[in-house]
Design a protein around this motif. Structure first.
Motif, PDB file in Angstrom:
ATOM      1  N   ASP A  68      -7.004 -12.468   2.247  1.00 46.90           N
ATOM      2  CA  ASP A  68      -8.416 -11.599   2.917  1.00 46.90           C
ATOM      3  C   ASP A  68      -6.951 -11.474   3.953  1.00 46.90           C
ATOM      4  N   LEU A  69      -6.402 -11.606   4.507  1.00 49.00           N
ATOM      5  CA  LEU A  69      -5.211 -11.070   5.316  1.00 49.00           C
ATOM      6  C   LEU A  69      -4.437  -9.764   4.984  1.00 49.00           C
ATOM      7  N   VAL A  70      -3.727  -9.632   3.731  1.00 53.28           N
ATOM      8  CA  VAL A  70      -3.625  -8.788   3.367  1.00 53.28           C
ATOM      9  C   VAL A  70      -4.346  -7.650   2.852  1.00 53.28           C
ATOM     10  N   LEU A  71      -5.549  -8.036   2.425  1.00 46.41           N
ATOM     11  CA  LEU A  71      -6.442  -6.762   2.185  1.00 46.41           C
ATOM     12  C   LEU A  71      -6.554  -6.355   3.767  1.00 46.41           C
ATOM     13  N   LEU A 120      -5.726  -1.591   7.545  1.00 44.47           N
ATOM     14  CA  LEU A 120      -5.359  -0.943   8.418  1.00 44.47           C
ATOM     15  C   LEU A 120      -5.076  -0.066   9.003  1.00 44.47           C
ATOM     16  N   ILE A 121      -3.835  -0.082   8.286  1.00 46.02           N
ATOM     17  CA  ILE A 121      -2.657   0.993   7.465  1.00 46.02           C
ATOM     18  C   ILE A 121      -3.245   2.452   7.131  1.00 46.02           C
ATOM     19  N   LEU A 122      -4.690   2.247   6.513  1.00 44.43           N
ATOM     20  CA  LEU A 122      -5.261   3.670   5.529  1.00 44.43           C
ATOM     21  C   LEU A 122      -5.950   3.595   7.005  1.00 44.43           C
ATOM     22  N   ILE A 123      -6.295   3.390   7.689  1.00 49.19           N
ATOM     23  CA  ILE A 123      -6.785   3.875   8.892  1.00 49.19           C
ATOM     24  C   ILE A 123      -6.888   4.297   9.854  1.00 49.19           C
ATOM     25  N   CYS A 124      -5.189   3.603  10.080  1.00 52.08           N
ATOM     26  CA  CYS A 124      -3.873   5.183  11.023  1.00 52.08           C
ATOM     27  C   CYS A 124      -3.250   6.082  10.086  1.00 52.08           C
ATOM     28  N   SER A 125      -3.676   6.092   9.504  1.00 51.02           N
ATOM     29  CA  SER A 125      -3.128   7.343   8.468  1.00 51.02           C
ATOM     30  C   SER A 125      -4.557   8.784   8.463  1.00 51.02           C
ATOM     31  N   GLY A 153      -5.616   3.174  -4.224  1.00 55.17           N
ATOM     32  CA  GLY A 153      -4.961   2.619  -5.604  1.00 55.17           C
ATOM     33  C   GLY A 153      -4.958   0.837  -4.815  1.00 55.17           C
ATOM     34  N   LEU A 154      -4.004   0.911  -4.016  1.00 58.09           N
ATOM     35  CA  LEU A 154      -3.569  -0.623  -3.884  1.00 58.09           C
ATOM     36  C   LEU A 154      -4.662  -0.852  -3.746  1.00 58.09           C
ATOM     37  N   PHE A 155      -5.635  -1.226  -2.913  1.00 54.58           N
ATOM     38  CA  PHE A 155      -6.354  -1.429  -2.832  1.00 54.58           C
ATOM     39  C   PHE A 155      -7.805  -2.122  -3.678  1.00 54.58           C
ATOM     40  N   ILE A 156      -7.484  -1.271  -4.498  1.00 51.76           N
ATOM     41  CA  ILE A 156      -8.180  -1.148  -5.404  1.00 51.76           C
ATOM     42  C   ILE A 156      -7.819  -2.820  -6.837  1.00 51.76           C
ATOM     43  N   VAL A 157      -6.040  -2.232  -6.704  1.00 49.69           N
ATOM     44  CA  VAL A 157      -5.219  -3.625  -7.104  1.00 49.69           C
ATOM     45  C   VAL A 157      -6.021  -5.119  -6.655  1.00 49.69           C
TER      46      VAL A 157
END
Length: 208
Positions: A158-161, A166-171, A182-186
């Motif tokens: 859960d923390l990894v997700l 959070l990385i996406l939000i900052c970009s 794509g990574l989140f889908i996997v």
């Protein structure tokens, strides 16, 4: 009715309303695609939110296998988790109801296509923020309700997700969003398979 039946009935109503509004927003945005094109990432994240709502409901249906008694705090945590996920679904589709639709020249259509990603980001980032909160709350619920350890691989997922979100939000880079999605889908596919077994109550699962 047992307390569990009240809990699951409330969750069903909340999720059903959230699904109705999210899909209604998506249909309206699709109908206006000629004037305000919808970025394809919108549809991907709608599917991802739907997948996690499915996982939440499946888990809720089987909670009676591992949670026989309920307190007000536990009920509140579960309701809060559900509401956060529902808000994510409400934010993921760009709002086109209050937008004006100027002329339909080729230049305007080109600008609209280029702006589709930025319109998605405007509220989509907040949708992902809600998803991140959902996973963080879920992490602590697993510890408090289901006796999962803080460093249990099932729980750490859960923390990894949340970290990926959070990385996406900052970009603001479209490329980063595409790769991150794509990574989140996997990661979501793996997590849903792990967190949603065919049947809960398996000896050793969730501390049973």
């Amino acid at each position: 009715m047992s307390i569990f039946e009240y809990v699951i009935s409330f969750l069903l109503v909340v999720v059903a309303l959230a699904l109705t509004t999210m899909l209604g927003d998506l249909v309206r945005a699709f109908r206006q695609r000629k004037h305000r094109p919808v970025h394809w990432l919108t549809f991907v994240w709608v599917i991802l939110v739907l997948a996690w709502q499915y996982q939440l409901l499946w888990a809720a249906f089987e909670l009676h296998q591992i949670q026989r008694e309920w307190t007000a705090l536990e009920f509140g945590l579960l309701v809060g988790l559900t509401l956060v996920l529902c808000v994510a679904g409400r934010l993921v589709v760009p709002d086109i109801l209050n937008e004006s639709f100027p002329g339909s020249g080729e230049e305007l259509r080109r600008q609209n296509r280029e702006g589709a990603f930025h319109r998605f980001l405007f509220n989509g980032r907040w949708a992902l923020a809600c998803l991140a909160v959902y996973f963080i709350i879920g992490y602590f619920i697993n510890v408090l309700l289901f006796d999962l350890g803080y460093f249990d691989p099932t729980n750490v997922e859960d923390l990894v997700l949340a970290a990926l979100l959070l990385i996406l939000i900052c970009s603001r880079s479209e490329t980063t969003w595409i790769v991150g999605t794509g990574l989140f889908i996997v990661a979501s596919a793996v997590a849903i398979l792990v967190l949603t077994p065919m049947r809960y109550g398996i000896p050793g699962y969730f501390g049973g």
